[in-house]
Enzyme design. Structure first.
Site, short mmCIF file in Angstrom:
data_model
loop_
_atom_site.label_atom_id
_atom_site.label_comp_id
_atom_site.label_asym_id
_atom_site.label_seq_id
_atom_site.Cartn_x
_atom_site.Cartn_y
_atom_site.Cartn_z
N SER A 60 15.29 5.11 3.84
CA SER A 60 14.10 4.95 4.67
C SER A 60 14.22 5.66 6.02
O SER A 60 13.24 6.29 6.46
CB SER A 60 13.81 3.46 4.89
OG SER A 60 13.35 2.86 3.70
N THR A 83 14.10 -5.21 3.31
CA THR A 83 14.69 -5.04 2.00
C THR A 83 15.59 -6.23 1.68
O THR A 83 15.65 -7.20 2.45
CB THR A 83 15.45 -3.69 1.91
OG1 THR A 83 15.84 -3.46 0.56
CG2 THR A 83 16.65 -3.65 2.82
N LYS A 142 13.25 -10.27 1.57
CA LYS A 142 11.82 -10.11 1.29
C LYS A 142 11.09 -11.43 1.11
O LYS A 142 9.90 -11.55 1.46
CB LYS A 142 11.61 -9.24 0.05
CG LYS A 142 12.00 -7.78 0.26
CD LYS A 142 11.69 -6.94 -0.97
CE LYS A 142 12.09 -5.50 -0.79
NZ LYS A 142 11.73 -4.66 -1.96
N ASP A 197 5.51 -2.28 -2.05
CA ASP A 197 6.14 -1.91 -3.32
C ASP A 197 5.10 -1.83 -4.43
O ASP A 197 5.24 -1.03 -5.36
CB ASP A 197 7.22 -2.93 -3.71
CG ASP A 197 8.47 -2.82 -2.86
OD1 ASP A 197 8.73 -1.73 -2.33
OD2 ASP A 197 9.18 -3.84 -2.72
N THR A 230 17.24 -13.74 -17.75
CA THR A 230 16.97 -15.17 -17.77
C THR A 230 15.50 -15.36 -18.09
O THR A 230 14.62 -15.09 -17.25
CB THR A 230 17.29 -15.82 -16.40
OG1 THR A 230 18.65 -15.53 -16.05
CG2 THR A 230 17.10 -17.33 -16.45
N SER A 234 13.52 -17.81 -18.38
CA SER A 234 12.73 -18.76 -17.60
C SER A 234 12.15 -18.10 -16.35
O SER A 234 11.05 -18.44 -15.92
CB SER A 234 13.57 -19.97 -17.22
OG SER A 234 14.69 -19.59 -16.44
#
Length: 278
Positions: A16, A61, A65, A100, A149, A151
Site C-alpha cells: 500500500s 488490514t 478489520k 475490498d 471449517t 460452520s
C-alpha cells in the site's frame, strides 16, 4: 501536507505505501502514506489515536478489520460484511468502508468478465472471503461458499441471505459447505475466487486442478507470488486468470478516491505494485 496510512500487524511487507505514494507523485499532491503497527489487541484504539494525530485517512488490514467496526461509523456495506478496511476522517465521527468489495468487482470488470447471472464460488470465509462473497452475491444467479471449517461458511451464507433484498425478480441461490464441496460446485461455476492464503509463497492450491475448466474466470486474492499454482493450473485448463494484485489495486483506488475526491491515477498505482512485486 496530508497524511494517510495503514494499520496492521504485521505491515512491513505491505504494498500500500508504494501504491499510494505513486498516486501522490503522479498528481503532484503534497501527501505522504505511513504505516502503524499497534499491538494485536489495540486496533480500535489506534484508529482513534490516528484522528488525534491529524491523519486524513487510514487503511486497515489484518488483524484489525473487524475490531475497527467499534471505532467508526461503518457504512451499510461494511456493516454487512462485518469488516472495515478504509477509514475517512473527513467525516465526524470517522466513517468506515470496505473497499475490498470494490476490489473484487473491479478486478473482474477490468478483465471483461461478466458477473451478472454468473454461478460463483468463493473459497474462504474470513475477511477476504466475506468481501468476495458480498461482492458477487447481488449479481450472481448462485453463490457457493466453501471453507475448511464448514460452520464458518454456513454463517457467511446466512449473513448474505439476510442482506440480499427480498424483492428481487431472480433471488441468488446461496449455499455453503466444506472444501469437499468444491468437487461438485467448481465444474459448473463461471466465477471462482480464492480468498484464502493457500498458495502464498508456497506451491499449493485450495482447488484441485481436475475441477477447473475453460469457461471459468479465476481470481486469486494471493499476490505473492503473482502466478500461484491455482492460476497456473487454471490457465492450463483454458480459464481466464486474474492475479491478486488487481484486487489490491482496485481496493486502493477506491480508498484513494474516497479520501481525496480525485480520480485515482490507476496506471501509476498499478505500475508501482508490479514493480515492487518484480
Amino acid at each position: 501536507m496530508d497524511v494517510y496510512g495503514l494499520i496492521g500487524n504485521p505491515v512491513e511487507h505491505s504494498l500500500s505505501p508504494p501504491m499510494h505514494e505513486a498516486a501522490y507523485d503522479a498528481l503532484g499532491m503534497d501527501a505522504r502514506y505511513v504505516t502503524f503497527e499497534p499491538d494485536a489487541d489495540d486496533g480500535a484504539a489506534a484508529v482513534e489515536a490516528a484522528a488525534t494525530l491529524g491523519v486524513a485517512g487510514l487503511n486497515v488490514t489484518v488483524p484489525f478489520k473487524r475490531d475497527v467496526l467499534s471505532a467508526v461509523e461503518a457504512d451499510d456495506l461494511a456493516a454487512e460484511v462485518g469488516a472495515v478496511n478504509t477509514v475517512d476522517y473527513a467525516a465526524d465521527p470517522p466513517r468506515g468502508y470496505n473497499t475490498d468489495v470494490s476490489g473484487v468487482r473491479r478486478a473482474f470488470d477490468h478483465h471483461g468478465v461478466e458477473r451478472e447471472g454468473a454461478a460463483a464460488v468463493v473459497v474462504g470465509a474470513g475477511g477476504a472471503g466475506r468481501a468476495a462473497a458480498f461482492a458477487l452475491a447481488e449479481d450472481a444467479v448462485s453463490l457457493h461458499v466453501a471453507n475448511r471449517t464448514a460452520s464458518r461458511a454456513d454463517s457467511l451464507a446466512t449473513a448474505i441471505r439476510s442482506a440480499l433484498p427480498d424483492d428481487r425478480d431472480t433471488p441468488t441461490a446461496v449455499s455453503a459447505g466444506g472444501l469437499d464441496s468444491l468437487a461438485e460446485r467448481v465444474p459448473d461455476a463461471d466465477l471462482l475466487v480464492n480468498a484464502t492464503t493457500v498458495g502464498m509463497e508456497s506451491d499449493e492450491t485450495p482447488v484441485p486442478a481436475e475441477h477447473l475448466h475453460e469457461d471459468l474466470a479465476v481470481l486469486d486474492a494471493v499476490y505473492a507470488p503473482l502466478e500461484t499454482r491455482l492460476l497456473r493450473e487454471a490457465a492450463d485448463a483454458g480459464a481466464t486468470t486474474i492475479d491478486g494484485a488487481w484486487m489490491l489495486l482496485y481496493q486502493g483506488v477506491e480508498a484513494f478516491e474516497r479520501w481525496t475526491g480525485e480520480d485515482a491515477p490507476i496506471d501509476a498505482m498499478n505500475e508501482a505494485i508490479r514493480t515492487e512485486l518484480r
